[in-house]
Design an enzyme around this catalytic site. Structure first.
Site, PDB file in Angstrom:
ATOM      1  N   SER A   1       0.781  -1.277   0.039  1.00  0.00           N
ATOM      2  CA  SER A   1      -0.004   0.136   0.062  1.00  0.00           C
ATOM      3  C   SER A   1       0.909   1.343  -0.006  1.00  0.00           C
ATOM      4  O   SER A   1       1.422   1.527  -1.121  1.00  0.00           O
ATOM      5  CB  SER A   1      -0.911   0.019   1.060  1.00  0.00           C
ATOM      6  OG  SER A   1      -1.920   0.985   1.076  1.00  0.00           O
TER       7      SER A   1
ATOM      8  N   ASP B   1      -9.660  -4.641  -4.800  1.00  0.00           N
ATOM      9  CA  ASP B   1      -8.956  -3.351  -4.080  1.00  0.00           C
ATOM     10  C   ASP B   1     -10.010  -2.211  -4.032  1.00  0.00           C
ATOM     11  O   ASP B   1     -10.140  -1.797  -5.080  1.00  0.00           O
ATOM     12  CB  ASP B   1      -7.626  -3.200  -4.410  1.00  0.00           C
ATOM     13  CG  ASP B   1      -6.734  -2.385  -3.170  1.00  0.00           C
ATOM     14  OD1 ASP B   1      -7.548  -1.604  -2.485  1.00  0.00           O
ATOM     15  OD2 ASP B   1      -5.700  -2.613  -3.243  1.00  0.00           O
TER      16      ASP B   1
ATOM     17  N   HIS C   1      -7.812  -5.207  -0.565  1.00  0.00           N
ATOM     18  CA  HIS C   1      -6.468  -4.270  -0.004  1.00  0.00           C
ATOM     19  C   HIS C   1      -5.910  -5.453   1.047  1.00  0.00           C
ATOM     20  O   HIS C   1      -6.012  -4.989   2.466  1.00  0.00           O
ATOM     21  CB  HIS C   1      -6.787  -3.134   0.482  1.00  0.00           C
ATOM     22  CG  HIS C   1      -5.797  -2.009   0.409  1.00  0.00           C
ATOM     23  ND1 HIS C   1      -5.196  -1.794  -0.525  1.00  0.00           N
ATOM     24  CD2 HIS C   1      -5.151  -1.596   1.764  1.00  0.00           C
ATOM     25  CE1 HIS C   1      -4.019  -1.045  -0.089  1.00  0.00           C
ATOM     26  NE2 HIS C   1      -4.052  -0.773   1.102  1.00  0.00           N
TER      27      HIS C   1
END
Length: 258
Positions: free
Chosen positions: A150, A204, A236
């Site tokens: 991320s 995601d 995610h």
């Protein structure tokens, strides 16, 4: 303008999401690993180095179980580092202070989200200092791998692109391009030889899949090669499948002569 209660609710929501990302990683890892697979290399004998950069609101220690999946003999002499981001105010969280490598203007992150280039470049300097220290300690740049999830994935990309040497590789998980194309002029020729692995879940909803898809064309403009892997049904988070592929990807690039 948002009321205080709304801001508090959004802050709780994003903080909860960050905790969820960490919990997702740990659930996957602890389900699949055993104490006997833990690697405790002698730092003095290390021949390779893996730097792992966590996501927004997470911490380095929470991600340490990742290394237990790397059970191949090639990783017995690998030194790992799981640093924690400093606490910083985050714009998308209405200025709430939390572990964050750099500022993020909005969530979900899209391919067109505004960039916080100045804070990204600050964070890059910190990563470069860690890499320099490892090289000074005797590990070849070709055996140094920077990986991140991320926000940590976005920082991985920035750090690899702007480092003045060819590294073993950079691995981006559910990340995005954190700066504009004007940065391409600053990419060192040696950095263009560093291979990139980009993994992204197609479901995601935090860093949209489109943000991940924008990565390879950007890297192509910079003159870098990129292996992009899409994971259907993955949100995610990081899957065991992604990490096992990372293991084989790094293993195939380790230089025995280091």
């Amino acid at each position: 303008m948002a009321t205080a209660s709304v801001r508090q609710q959004l802050t709780k929501s994003i903080a909860l999401s960050a905790a969820t990302f960490s919990a997702t990683i740990l659930l996957v890892l602890f389900h699949r690993t055993h104490p006997s697979s833990s690697i405790t290399p002698d730092p003095m004998a290390a021949r390779s180095f893996i730097l792992w950069l966590h996501g927004l609101g997470d911490s380095g220690p929470a991600n340490e179980p990742i290394k237990n999946l790397f059970t191949s003999p090639e990783f017995k002499r690998t030194s790992w580092s799981f640093p924690s981001a400093p606490s910083n105010p985050v714009t998308c969280n209405y200025g709430a202070v939390m572990p964050s490598w750099f500022d993020i203007h909005e969530i979900p992150v899209t391919a067109d989200s505004p960039k916080a280039e100045s804070s990204v470049l600050e964070a890059v300097q910190s990563v470069h200092a860690k890499i320099d220290k490892v090289i000074d300690g005797g590990i070849s740049p070709s055996n140094i791998f920077v990986c991140g999830f991320s926000q940590g994935g976005a920082l991985t990309l920035a750090s690899v692109l702007l480092y003045p040497k060819t590294l073993g590789g950079g691995a981006v998980f559910s990340g995005w391009v954190p700066f504009n194309s004007t940065i391409l002029d600053r990419v060192h020729p040696d950095a263009k030889r560093t291979p990139i692995l980009w993994s992204h879940g197609m479901d995601d909803r935090t860093v949209l899949f489109e943000a991940g898809q924008a990565g390879p064309p950007f890297l192509e403009k910079a003159g870098l090669s990129c292996e992009f892997k899409a994971y259907p049904g993955l949100g995610h988070s990081i899957s065991t499948e992604e990490l096992k592929h990372l293991e084989s990807w790094i293993k195939s690039r380790l230089q025995s002569s280091s």
